[in-house]
Design an enzyme around this catalytic site. Structure first.
Site, PDB file in Angstrom:
ATOM      1  N   PRO A  44       0.839  -1.207   0.000  1.00  0.00           N
ATOM      2  CA  PRO A  44       0.000   0.000   0.000  1.00  0.00           C
ATOM      3  C   PRO A  44       0.872   1.256   0.000  1.00  0.00           C
ATOM      4  O   PRO A  44       2.056   1.191   0.332  1.00  0.00           O
ATOM      5  CB  PRO A  44      -0.790  -0.119   1.303  1.00  0.00           C
ATOM      6  CG  PRO A  44       0.011  -0.997   2.175  1.00  0.00           C
ATOM      7  CD  PRO A  44       0.858  -1.879   1.302  1.00  0.00           C
ATOM      8  N   GLY A  82       6.225   6.068   4.788  1.00  0.00           N
ATOM      9  CA  GLY A  82       7.116   5.401   5.737  1.00  0.00           C
ATOM     10  C   GLY A  82       7.394   3.961   5.379  1.00  0.00           C
ATOM     11  O   GLY A  82       8.159   3.293   6.070  1.00  0.00           O
ATOM     12  N   GLY A 119       8.355   3.123   2.167  1.00  0.00           N
ATOM     13  CA  GLY A 119       9.212   3.103   0.985  1.00  0.00           C
ATOM     14  C   GLY A 119       8.448   2.927  -0.318  1.00  0.00           C
ATOM     15  O   GLY A 119       8.980   2.381  -1.291  1.00  0.00           O
ATOM     16  N   SER A 130       7.555   5.109  -2.568  1.00  0.00           N
ATOM     17  CA  SER A 130       8.090   5.823  -3.739  1.00  0.00           C
ATOM     18  C   SER A 130       9.293   5.075  -4.309  1.00  0.00           C
ATOM     19  O   SER A 130       9.404   4.880  -5.523  1.00  0.00           O
ATOM     20  CB  SER A 130       8.440   7.279  -3.401  1.00  0.00           C
ATOM     21  OG  SER A 130       9.466   7.342  -2.437  1.00  0.00           O
ATOM     22  N   ALA A 131      10.177   4.592  -3.438  1.00  0.00           N
ATOM     23  CA  ALA A 131      11.355   3.855  -3.926  1.00  0.00           C
ATOM     24  C   ALA A 131      10.940   2.540  -4.571  1.00  0.00           C
ATOM     25  O   ALA A 131      11.459   2.164  -5.631  1.00  0.00           O
ATOM     26  CB  ALA A 131      12.314   3.588  -2.767  1.00  0.00           C
ATOM     27  N   ALA A 132       9.987   1.836  -3.953  1.00  0.00           N
ATOM     28  CA  ALA A 132       9.543   0.543  -4.507  1.00  0.00           C
ATOM     29  C   ALA A 132       8.968   0.755  -5.902  1.00  0.00           C
ATOM     30  O   ALA A 132       9.226  -0.032  -6.825  1.00  0.00           O
ATOM     31  CB  ALA A 132       8.502  -0.085  -3.585  1.00  0.00           C
ATOM     32  N   ASP A 168      16.145   3.648   1.227  1.00  0.00           N
ATOM     33  CA  ASP A 168      14.874   3.119   0.702  1.00  0.00           C
ATOM     34  C   ASP A 168      15.077   2.377  -0.611  1.00  0.00           C
ATOM     35  O   ASP A 168      14.612   1.249  -0.784  1.00  0.00           O
ATOM     36  CB  ASP A 168      13.869   4.261   0.443  1.00  0.00           C
ATOM     37  CG  ASP A 168      13.227   4.770   1.710  1.00  0.00           C
ATOM     38  OD1 ASP A 168      13.821   4.600   2.786  1.00  0.00           O
ATOM     39  OD2 ASP A 168      12.130   5.341   1.614  1.00  0.00           O
TER      40      ASP A 168
HETATM   41  O1  PMV Z   1       9.664   8.171   5.329  1.00  0.00           O
HETATM   42  P1  PMV Z   1      10.596   7.345   4.490  1.00  0.00           P
HETATM   43  O2  PMV Z   1      10.171   5.932   4.364  1.00  0.00           O
HETATM   44  O3  PMV Z   1      10.914   7.951   3.168  1.00  0.00           O
HETATM   45  O4  PMV Z   1      11.993   7.290   5.283  1.00  0.00           O
HETATM   46  C1  PMV Z   1      12.756   8.435   5.487  1.00  0.00           C
HETATM   47  C2  PMV Z   1      14.007   8.049   6.185  1.00  0.00           C
HETATM   48  C3  PMV Z   1      14.899   9.208   6.583  1.00  0.00           C
HETATM   49  O5  PMV Z   1      16.011   8.635   7.262  1.00  0.00           O
HETATM   50  C4  PMV Z   1      14.178  10.151   7.514  1.00  0.00           C
HETATM   51  C5  PMV Z   1      15.389   9.999   5.372  1.00  0.00           C
HETATM   52  C6  PMV Z   1      16.376   9.272   4.504  1.00  0.00           C
HETATM   53  O6  PMV Z   1      16.568   9.748   3.373  1.00  0.00           O
HETATM   54  O7  PMV Z   1      16.988   8.273   4.930  1.00  0.00           O
END
Ligand code: PMV
Length: 308
Positions: free
Chosen positions: A94, A98, A100, A102-104, A145
Site C-alpha cells: 500500500p 514510511g 518506501g 516511492s522507492a519501490a 529506501d
Molecule cells: O519516510 P521514508 O520511508 O521515506 O523514510 C525516510 C528516512 C529518513 O532517514 C528520515 C530519510 C532518509 O533519506 O533516509
C-alpha cells in the site's frame, strides 16, 4: 510487455541519523509494488496507478512522480519521445508513508523498462537509477529506501561517498506489525528540521547522534544472534532517541505504547516520523495478531508482515 518489482521496506534502526552518516538497519518487507511497461502509440509516458491506498495521486505527489520519471529516464539515457510507454502500477504494497512506496515504485518501473527494452542493467545500476528518481520526492535522501527496494533482505546501510551496504543474514524471518497513523508528514521538512536543530544545539544533538551510533552496533549483534528480546529493547531505546531529536508525534507514540502494552518485544516510529508509520516487533503469528488487531480496534490501518 516488461515487468518489474520493488520491495517495500521498514527502517528498524536509525532513520534520520542515517542522513548524517550514522549506520542504519533496514529490512525489505514481503510486499511489493509491481510495474508493467508496454510500448504504446501515444506520447511520452502514460501512467496508470492501481496501487492500494492511492485514490489517484494528489497533485503534489503526481508532480513528484512525473519529475522522478524524468530523472530516471534521463539517467538511463532512455528516450521516451522515441519510445513512448504505458506504465501500470500495482502489487500488494500500500502507499502508506514510511514504507518506501516511492522507492519501490521507481525500482519496479526501472526493472520493467529494463525488461521490455533488454537494457541489461545490473542491480547496482537499477539501484543508482532509482536513487536519482527518489531525489524528486525527498531532496537528498540517504539512499536506504531504494537500496532495500532493489536488493531485498535485511540490510546494514551507511551513507558515504560510496554507500556501505551489507546483507545481514538471520536465522529466520520475524513477524512485525506496521501501524499507519494516517497522518501525512513532509519528510523533506522533517529532515531539514533535524539538520537545523543539530546546528543550533550541537552539544545536545551530537551526544544523541553518538548514542544512536553505539546502539546500532548492538542491534546488529542482537539481530545476528537472533536475540529478539534484546532487538526489541533496542528498538524502544531508538524510539527514545528519535523522540529526543523531535521527530515523534502524538499518534506515533500512542501506537508505540499500545503495541508495547499488548506484548510487542519492542516498538518505534519508522521512516520520516511525525506521522507515517510505526513498527512493532512481534515474533510469532499469535503475538502479531494480538498487536495488529488492537491497533485496528482503535481505527488504524495495519500491515502484518515479516522482516529478514
Ligand atoms: O519516510 P521514508 O520511508 O521515506 O523514510 C525516510 C528516512 C529518513 O532517514 C528520515 C530519510 C532518509 O533519506 O533516509
Amino acid at each position: 510487455m516488461g515487468f518489474g518489482k520493488g520491495y517495500g521496506k521498514v527502517i528498524l534502526f536509525n532513520e534520520h541519523f542515517v542522513v548524517h552518516g550514522v549506520p542504519a538497519i533496514a529490512s525489505a518487507i514481503d510486499l511489493t509494488t509491481d510495474a508493467e511497461v508496454v510500448r504504446h502509440s501515444g506520447k511520452g509516458i502514460d501512467l496508470i496507478d492501481n496501487r492500494k491506498g492511492t485514490k489517484g495521486y494528489s497533485k503534489e505527489k503526481y508532480a513528484h512522480q512525473m519529475e522522478a520519471l524524468k530523472r530516471v529516464t534521463d539517467y538511463m539515457k532512455f528516450n521516451v519521445e522515441k519510445n513512448p510507454i504505458k506504465i501500470t502500477l500495482g502489487g500488494n504494497l500500500p502507499t502508506f508513508s514510511g514504507i518506501g512506496a516511492s522507492a519501490a515504485n521507481l525500482v519496479a518501473i526501472v526493472r520493467a523498462i529494463n525488461d521490455e527494452f533488454r537494457l541489461s542493467l545490473s542491480d547496482e545500476e537499477i539501484n543508482n537509477t532509482a536513487y536519482e528518481g527518489e531525489r524528486a520526492f525527498a531532496g537528498t535522501p540517504s539512499g536506504i529506501d531504494n537500496t532495500a527496494a532493489t536488493f531485498g533482505g535485511l540490510l546494514w546501510f551507511k551513507r558515504g561517498e560510496k554507500n556501505a551496504i551489507e546483507r545481514l543474514a538471520i536465522k529466520k524471518p520475524v513477524e512485525i506489525v506496521m501501524g499507519n497513523t494516517g497522518v501525512v508528514a513532509n519528510t523533506k521538512e522533517v529532515v531539514a528540521g533535524v539538520r537545523e536543530r543539530k546546528e543550533k544545539y550541537p552539544e545536545r544533538y551530537n551526544k544523541i547522534f553518538e548514542e544512536a551510533e553505539e546502539l546500532v552496533y548492538k542491534a546488529r549483534e542482537a539481530l545476528l544472534n537472533y536475540d529478539l528480546k534484546r532487538v526489541g529493547k533496542l528498538m524502544n531505546e531508538n524510539h527514545r532517541q528519535l523522540q529526543d531529536i523531535e521527530v515523534d508525534g502524538k499518534e506515533l507514540n500512542f501506537l508505540v505504547d499500545l503495541a508495547r502494552d499488548k506484548g510487542a518485544f519492542g516498538a518505534k516510529l519508522t521512516g520520516g516520523g511525525v506521522g507515517g508509520c510505526m513498527v512493532a516487533l512481534t515474533p510469532g503469528k499469535e503475538l502479531q495478531e494480538t498487536v495488529a488487531s488492537a491497533m485496528e480496534k482503535e481505527g488504524f490501518q495495519v500491515l502484518r508482515t515479516k522482516i529478514g
